[in-house]
Design a protein around this motif. Sequence first.
Motif, PDB file in Angstrom:
ATOM      1  N   SER A  65     -45.115   0.288  -1.585  1.00  0.00           N
ATOM      2  CA  SER A  65     -44.311   0.287  -2.807  1.00  0.00           C
ATOM      3  C   SER A  65     -45.034  -0.486  -3.905  1.00  0.00           C
ATOM      4  N   ALA A  66     -44.421  -0.542  -5.087  1.00  0.00           N
ATOM      5  CA  ALA A  66     -45.035  -1.261  -6.207  1.00  0.00           C
ATOM      6  C   ALA A  66     -43.967  -1.855  -7.110  1.00  0.00           C
ATOM      7  N   ALA A  67     -44.213  -3.082  -7.556  1.00  0.00           N
ATOM      8  CA  ALA A  67     -43.399  -3.709  -8.593  1.00  0.00           C
ATOM      9  C   ALA A  67     -44.129  -3.463  -9.909  1.00  0.00           C
ATOM     10  N   VAL A  68     -43.425  -2.987 -10.926  1.00  0.00           N
ATOM     11  CA  VAL A  68     -44.122  -2.552 -12.143  1.00  0.00           C
ATOM     12  C   VAL A  68     -43.544  -3.193 -13.402  1.00  0.00           C
ATOM     13  N   GLY A  69     -44.389  -3.193 -14.450  1.00  0.00           N
ATOM     14  CA  GLY A  69     -43.956  -3.640 -15.764  1.00  0.00           C
ATOM     15  C   GLY A  69     -43.505  -5.092 -15.812  1.00  0.00           C
ATOM     16  N   PRO A  70     -42.903  -5.492 -16.939  1.00  0.00           N
ATOM     17  CA  PRO A  70     -42.468  -6.880 -17.103  1.00  0.00           C
ATOM     18  C   PRO A  70     -41.482  -7.331 -16.026  1.00  0.00           C
ATOM     19  N   THR A  71     -40.590  -6.426 -15.605  1.00  0.00           N
ATOM     20  CA  THR A  71     -39.594  -6.805 -14.603  1.00  0.00           C
ATOM     21  C   THR A  71     -40.203  -6.947 -13.211  1.00  0.00           C
ATOM     22  N   GLY A  72     -41.401  -6.409 -13.034  1.00  0.00           N
ATOM     23  CA  GLY A  72     -42.040  -6.483 -11.718  1.00  0.00           C
ATOM     24  C   GLY A  72     -42.726  -7.800 -11.444  1.00  0.00           C
ATOM     25  N   ALA A  73     -43.000  -8.562 -12.509  1.00  0.00           N
ATOM     26  CA  ALA A  73     -43.675  -9.849 -12.327  1.00  0.00           C
ATOM     27  C   ALA A  73     -42.824 -10.786 -11.481  1.00  0.00           C
ATOM     28  N   GLY A  74     -43.404 -11.305 -10.419  1.00  0.00           N
ATOM     29  CA  GLY A  74     -42.703 -12.232  -9.552  1.00  0.00           C
ATOM     30  C   GLY A  74     -41.923 -11.573  -8.431  1.00  0.00           C
ATOM     31  N   GLN A  75     -41.899 -10.226  -8.411  1.00  0.00           N
ATOM     32  CA  GLN A  75     -41.191  -9.520  -7.340  1.00  0.00           C
ATOM     33  C   GLN A  75     -42.105  -9.337  -6.133  1.00  0.00           C
ATOM     34  N   VAL A  76     -41.573  -9.580  -4.965  1.00  0.00           N
ATOM     35  CA  VAL A  76     -42.331  -9.363  -3.734  1.00  0.00           C
ATOM     36  C   VAL A  76     -41.956  -8.002  -3.157  1.00  0.00           C
ATOM     37  N   GLY A  77     -42.798  -7.492  -2.276  1.00  0.00           N
ATOM     38  CA  GLY A  77     -42.535  -6.211  -1.627  1.00  0.00           C
ATOM     39  C   GLY A  77     -43.475  -5.111  -2.042  1.00  0.00           C
ATOM     40  N   GLY A  78     -44.221  -5.324  -3.133  1.00  0.00           N
ATOM     41  CA  GLY A  78     -45.171  -4.322  -3.592  1.00  0.00           C
ATOM     42  C   GLY A  78     -46.490  -4.408  -2.842  1.00  0.00           C
ATOM     43  N   TRP A  79     -47.336  -3.416  -3.042  1.00  0.00           N
ATOM     44  CA  TRP A  79     -48.643  -3.411  -2.364  1.00  0.00           C
ATOM     45  C   TRP A  79     -49.473  -4.611  -2.772  1.00  0.00           C
ATOM     46  N   ILE A  80     -49.237  -5.108  -4.017  1.00  0.00           N
ATOM     47  CA  ILE A  80     -49.858  -6.347  -4.482  1.00  0.00           C
ATOM     48  C   ILE A  80     -48.820  -7.106  -5.305  1.00  0.00           C
ATOM     49  N   TYR A  81     -48.927  -8.411  -5.293  1.00  0.00           N
ATOM     50  CA  TYR A  81     -47.992  -9.260  -6.024  1.00  0.00           C
ATOM     51  C   TYR A  81     -48.649  -9.737  -7.323  1.00  0.00           C
ATOM     52  N   TYR A  82     -47.874  -9.711  -8.423  1.00  0.00           N
ATOM     53  CA  TYR A  82     -48.405 -10.270  -9.665  1.00  0.00           C
ATOM     54  C   TYR A  82     -47.315 -11.093 -10.349  1.00  0.00           C
ATOM     55  N   SER A  83     -47.736 -12.086 -11.114  1.00  0.00           N
ATOM     56  CA  SER A  83     -46.787 -13.014 -11.720  1.00  0.00           C
ATOM     57  C   SER A  83     -46.786 -12.969 -13.235  1.00  0.00           C
ATOM     58  N   ARG A  84     -47.647 -12.127 -13.837  1.00  0.00           N
ATOM     59  CA  ARG A  84     -47.672 -12.050 -15.298  1.00  0.00           C
ATOM     60  C   ARG A  84     -47.961 -10.631 -15.750  1.00  0.00           C
ATOM     61  N   PHE A  85     -47.274 -10.192 -16.813  1.00  0.00           N
ATOM     62  CA  PHE A  85     -47.476  -8.886 -17.430  1.00  0.00           C
ATOM     63  C   PHE A  85     -47.382  -9.073 -18.944  1.00  0.00           C
ATOM     64  N   PRO A  86     -48.244  -8.399 -19.730  1.00  0.00           N
ATOM     65  CA  PRO A  86     -49.351  -7.530 -19.307  1.00  0.00           C
ATOM     66  C   PRO A  86     -50.627  -8.308 -19.077  1.00  0.00           C
ATOM     67  N   ALA A  87     -51.696  -7.568 -18.759  1.00  0.00           N
ATOM     68  CA  ALA A  87     -52.952  -8.214 -18.388  1.00  0.00           C
ATOM     69  C   ALA A  87     -53.718  -8.722 -19.594  1.00  0.00           C
ATOM     70  N   ASP A  88     -53.541  -8.125 -20.756  1.00  0.00           N
ATOM     71  CA  ASP A  88     -54.405  -8.499 -21.885  1.00  0.00           C
ATOM     72  C   ASP A  88     -53.618  -8.536 -23.196  1.00  0.00           C
ATOM     73  N   ASP A  89     -52.577  -9.319 -23.241  1.00  0.00           N
ATOM     74  CA  ASP A  89     -51.773  -9.406 -24.454  1.00  0.00           C
ATOM     75  C   ASP A  89     -52.332 -10.405 -25.464  1.00  0.00           C
ATOM     76  N   GLY A  90     -53.552 -10.866 -25.213  1.00  0.00           N
ATOM     77  CA  GLY A  90     -54.182 -11.799 -26.134  1.00  0.00           C
ATOM     78  C   GLY A  90     -53.840 -13.247 -25.850  1.00  0.00           C
ATOM     79  N   LYS A  91     -52.969 -13.491 -24.883  1.00  0.00           N
ATOM     80  CA  LYS A  91     -52.569 -14.862 -24.551  1.00  0.00           C
ATOM     81  C   LYS A  91     -53.197 -15.308 -23.235  1.00  0.00           C
ATOM     82  N   ALA A  92     -52.938 -14.550 -22.191  1.00  0.00           N
ATOM     83  CA  ALA A  92     -53.491 -14.876 -20.875  1.00  0.00           C
ATOM     84  C   ALA A  92     -53.496 -13.622 -20.017  1.00  0.00           C
ATOM     85  N   PRO A  93     -54.426 -13.522 -19.089  1.00  0.00           N
ATOM     86  CA  PRO A  93     -54.479 -12.322 -18.241  1.00  0.00           C
ATOM     87  C   PRO A  93     -53.367 -12.330 -17.203  1.00  0.00           C
ATOM     88  N   ALA A  94     -53.142 -11.172 -16.616  1.00  0.00           N
ATOM     89  CA  ALA A  94     -52.202 -11.103 -15.508  1.00  0.00           C
ATOM     90  C   ALA A  94     -52.716 -11.997 -14.390  1.00  0.00           C
TER      91      ALA A  94
END
Length: 226
Positions: A65-94
């Motif tokens: 499965s996959a956690a996607v978009g802004p609401t997916g940040a911090g969700q467990v259960g996806g093929w990979i876990y991520y804590s920040r969205f998006p990757a290149d908004d000019g502030k910090a990477p995912a």
Amino acid sequence: MKRRGFTLIELLVVIAIIAILAAILFPVFAQAKAAAKKAACGSNVRQIDLASLMYANDNDDIGPSAAVGPTGAGQVGGWIYYSRFPADDGKAPASYDATKGSLYPYIKSAAIFVCPVDSLGSTSGNSFALNGCLTSPVGDFQVGISTTSLSAPSDTAAFVEEWEAPNATSGSSDDGFYLFPTNNISARHSLMSNVGFADGHAKAVRPESFLAKGYAYRDAESQFCR
């Protein structure tokens, strides 16, 4: 008899020959290095691909499965876990943590999730994205589908080097989820991109060929791959 040293002209000729050889060989070395990194990246996506098949084998034929978009940040259960969205908004990477993803137990190396030529991915911790048509939406989550439901797994992309801009040679995935036709694939490998397919094989393709051959085909009604 006293030995004669090199004359200035002879030294200049030698220097000129060395400069010519360097001009010829350096691009060859650079191409060889790029080819090696391309092959390493292809190997990485294939290992992720095979891990997803092993996961499905242990999960009643249901793929990751996959956690996607802004609401997916911090969700467990996806093929990979991520804590920040998006990757290149000019502030910090995912920020990804591959060790918290469902495929990590089959790979056990966070380095596999990063393409060697993806500078942003090396910072975020991930370069790849799961093809969205291998999932079905359930609320804010994308749940994996049956792998045996695919009619053409060898022609269906499973994992890609995602990037938002068409034919971009830099950049990385923002959430580890590729949605066709909204998203694009990177062309960072001499205008090519590594793709892992649903049957477990991987190869490098040109973005235009990827689209023309329908590797990311998505049925607008069923949302399933072919």
